[in-house]
Write a protein that holds these residues in place. Structure first.
Motif, PDB file in Angstrom:
ATOM      1  N   SER A 109       0.828  -1.211   0.000  1.00  0.00           N
ATOM      2  CA  SER A 109       0.000   0.000   0.000  1.00  0.00           C
ATOM      3  C   SER A 109       0.862   1.260   0.000  1.00  0.00           C
ATOM      4  O   SER A 109       0.566   2.240  -0.697  1.00  0.00           O
ATOM      5  CB  SER A 109      -0.917   0.015   1.230  1.00  0.00           C
ATOM      6  N   TRP A 110       1.920   1.237   0.803  1.00  0.00           N
ATOM      7  CA  TRP A 110       2.840   2.374   0.881  1.00  0.00           C
ATOM      8  C   TRP A 110       3.489   2.628  -0.490  1.00  0.00           C
ATOM      9  O   TRP A 110       3.600   3.777  -0.933  1.00  0.00           O
ATOM     10  CB  TRP A 110       3.891   2.088   1.944  1.00  0.00           C
ATOM     11  N   LEU A 111       3.860   1.560  -1.178  1.00  0.00           N
ATOM     12  CA  LEU A 111       4.493   1.712  -2.484  1.00  0.00           C
ATOM     13  C   LEU A 111       3.508   2.251  -3.515  1.00  0.00           C
ATOM     14  O   LEU A 111       3.834   3.181  -4.270  1.00  0.00           O
ATOM     15  CB  LEU A 111       5.081   0.381  -2.953  1.00  0.00           C
ATOM     16  N   VAL A 112       2.307   1.689  -3.577  1.00  0.00           N
ATOM     17  CA  VAL A 112       1.329   2.150  -4.573  1.00  0.00           C
ATOM     18  C   VAL A 112       0.934   3.599  -4.303  1.00  0.00           C
ATOM     19  O   VAL A 112       0.800   4.404  -5.235  1.00  0.00           O
ATOM     20  CB  VAL A 112       0.087   1.235  -4.595  1.00  0.00           C
ATOM     21  N   TRP A 113       0.759   3.936  -3.032  1.00  0.00           N
ATOM     22  CA  TRP A 113       0.422   5.319  -2.674  1.00  0.00           C
ATOM     23  C   TRP A 113       1.461   6.286  -3.256  1.00  0.00           C
ATOM     24  O   TRP A 113       1.116   7.309  -3.861  1.00  0.00           O
ATOM     25  CB  TRP A 113       0.369   5.447  -1.148  1.00  0.00           C
ATOM     26  N   ASN A 114       2.722   5.936  -3.087  1.00  0.00           N
ATOM     27  CA  ASN A 114       3.785   6.819  -3.556  1.00  0.00           C
ATOM     28  C   ASN A 114       4.014   6.722  -5.056  1.00  0.00           C
ATOM     29  O   ASN A 114       4.275   7.734  -5.713  1.00  0.00           O
ATOM     30  CB  ASN A 114       5.078   6.525  -2.792  1.00  0.00           C
ATOM     31  N   LEU A 115       3.915   5.535  -5.607  1.00  0.00           N
ATOM     32  CA  LEU A 115       4.101   5.376  -7.052  1.00  0.00           C
ATOM     33  C   LEU A 115       3.028   6.122  -7.842  1.00  0.00           C
ATOM     34  O   LEU A 115       3.271   6.579  -8.959  1.00  0.00           O
ATOM     35  CB  LEU A 115       4.081   3.896  -7.428  1.00  0.00           C
TER      36      LEU A 115
END
Length: 495
Positions: A166-172
């Motif tokens: 979730s953290w990665l998709v939020w930032n990506l």
């Protein structure tokens, strides 16, 4: 023509990006380790921003190393260390605390209190999980209870929770998408695997506002678009690392089993379209969801596998590089009566003792470093053996074969010993990076890069099959070693 898929494999000790072509072959790999923080005994943390920067670096590195650009990448898939918990503020995009890693045991006492309240059966029936500090729910609660201002910000709707995916998709996606997939959701102890929704009663139990929770999606669909590769590329595949490996190994039929030898060991058995609750201390988890079809699995989790090798390197100092363990273990003909239960962060399945600590027994004046190294390698195989025994009792059938992957499966000595103590064949594929491969397949399926699962299945190939040795020396050693292990692990559990 876009003809490659980029898989992001965000693990416990490093982030990797691997470019795969249409035949499922690795074209390039970029990897970066990041810092492990141990602020107190039993506590394990990561810096979420360091995780993110490492992912950005390896994304660019792997594409450049392959001689490609964003124009060649059809999709991005994500697989991640599961249960590791990040809470961030939407107003700033910054974490309110370090990521609390899946290995972290700080909430073990709280979990004991939940058990004493008689909540074990209720939580297991909803989530498929046992009550343990391993899972995300109690970690979120700890952050809300212990970080000044966190609870108020959460109640005001400003905080978001996510596992690393979730953290990665939020930032990506530049903050546009707050999502997770069903496999990662099923590892939080907050998700009802029967209704496939966040469980309101469990959220209330842990004091977690529902506004913090990500939207739950399938494992293969377009979640959003990223411009981190210099152009707009869909992020379209997502699964927790062990479920991604199960898919990458093409364990898509009920009864098929794989074991991943990474920082921990994770053995999963596909159980089909209905959840099967374990009677032998295994976990029931979601294996995959594609096109509306949800598949479940039984799982046994070993907390310390490859990380014991890192401890031998960094803590004990008897090897300089992790790869040296193979030569060290092979330098002696047997374990010399030494047994090593690597409960460095408690014991996982099937014992579930968060308070257990590591145990080495059988040390004499004749013990050398090779015996310690061999005992560490054998301890990884023995922990897998214990989970297989529990899984066989749940399934009611003996294991026919075990597919293996992960960094440590390249160790021939360990794989042969694994076959010997399991008395079953161990199959190593040509592509051992099946975690990343699974993420790539899920991403490619969503955008039509691969037509269907049957096309993918034809790409899986065996590299080597380890069969149990049948000579008397090997049989006697395996039998004696198993007996010694069971005595040692029993002492560790009692401690």
């Amino acid at each position: 023509m876009k003809n490659h898929v980029l898989a992001l494999d965000q693990g416990t000790s490093s982030s990797r990006a691997i470019v795969f072509d249409h035949e499922g072959q690795m074209v390039s790999v970029s990897q970066k380790e990041f810092t492990q923080y141990f602020p107190k005994p039993g506590w394990v943390e990561h810096d979420p921003n360091e995780i993110l920067s490492s992912v950005y670096e390896v994304m660019a590195g792997s594409v450049a190393k392959a001689g490609l650009s964003n124009k060649d990448i059809v999709a991005v898939g994500i697989t991640n260390q599961r249960e590791t918990t990040i809470v961030w503020d939407v107003r700033t995009g910054k974490p309110v605390y370090n990521a609390i890693v899946w290995q972290d045991r700080r909430t073990a006492d709280y979990c004991d209190a939940l058990k004493e309240q008689g909540l074990t059966d209720e939580i297991r029936s909803k989530t498929g999980l046992i009550i343990d500090a391993y899972f995300s729910g109690t970690k979120v609660k700890w952050i809300l209870d212990n970080i000044p201002g966190a609870m108020k910000a959460a109640k005001d709707g400003f905080l978001r929770f996510g596992t690393v995916d979730s953290w990665l998709v939020w930032n990506l996606t530049d903050g546009k998408q707050h999502v997770t997939d069903v496999t990662n959701a099923s590892r939080t102890m907050l998700f009802n695997i029967n209704t496939l929704e966040w469980d309101k009663e469990l959220l209330a139990l842990f004091g977690i506002p529902e506004s913090m929770m990500p939207q739950v999606r399938s494992c293969s669909e377009i979640y959003g678009w990223t411009e981190r590769l210099g152009g707009i590329v869909p992020v379209s595949g997502m699964a927790g690392d062990q479920q991604a490996a199960l898919f990458g190994q093409m364990c898509i039929e009920p009864g098929s089993v794989k074991n991943t030898y990474g920082t921990g060991c994770f053995l999963l058995m596909n159980t089909g379209e209905k959840p099967v609750l374990s009677a032998n201390n295994l976990l029931t988890t979601i294996a995959c969801q594609i096109g509306g079809k949800t598949t479940y699995a039984l799982e046994g989790s070993v907390f310390v596998a490859g990380s014991v090798v890192k401890w031998l390197r960094d803590g004990l100092g008897i090897i300089k590089n992790s790869s040296d363990i193979r030569a060290l273990a092979a330098s002696v003909p047997d374990n010399g009566g030494v047994y090593f239960v690597p409960a460095l962060t408690g014991l996982g399945a099937p014992y579930w003792n968060p308070h257990a600590t590591g145990t080495i027994t059988g040390i004499t004046r004749g013990t050398v470093a090779g015996h310690i190294g061999r005992a560490a390698v054998e301890g990884i195989a023995f922990q897998t053996m214990d989970i297989v025994a529990a899984m066989e009792r749940d399934a009611g059938v003996a294991l026919a074969e075990l597919k293996v992957d992960g960094g440590a499966c390249v160790d021939d000595l360990m794989m042969q010993f694994q076959a010997d103590v399991l008395s079953t064949k161990v199959i190593r594929p040509v592509i051992t990076e099946t975690t990343a491969l699974g993420a790539a397949y899920l991403a490619g399926l969503a955008v039509g890069f691969w037509k269907d699962i049957n096309q993918i299945r034809s790409q899986w190939k065996s590299e080597r099959v380890f069969t149990p040795q049948t000579n008397k020396t090997a049989l006697d050693y395996a039998a004696a070693a198993k007996e010694g292990w069971l005595k040692t692990v029993a002492k560790t559990v009692l401690n």
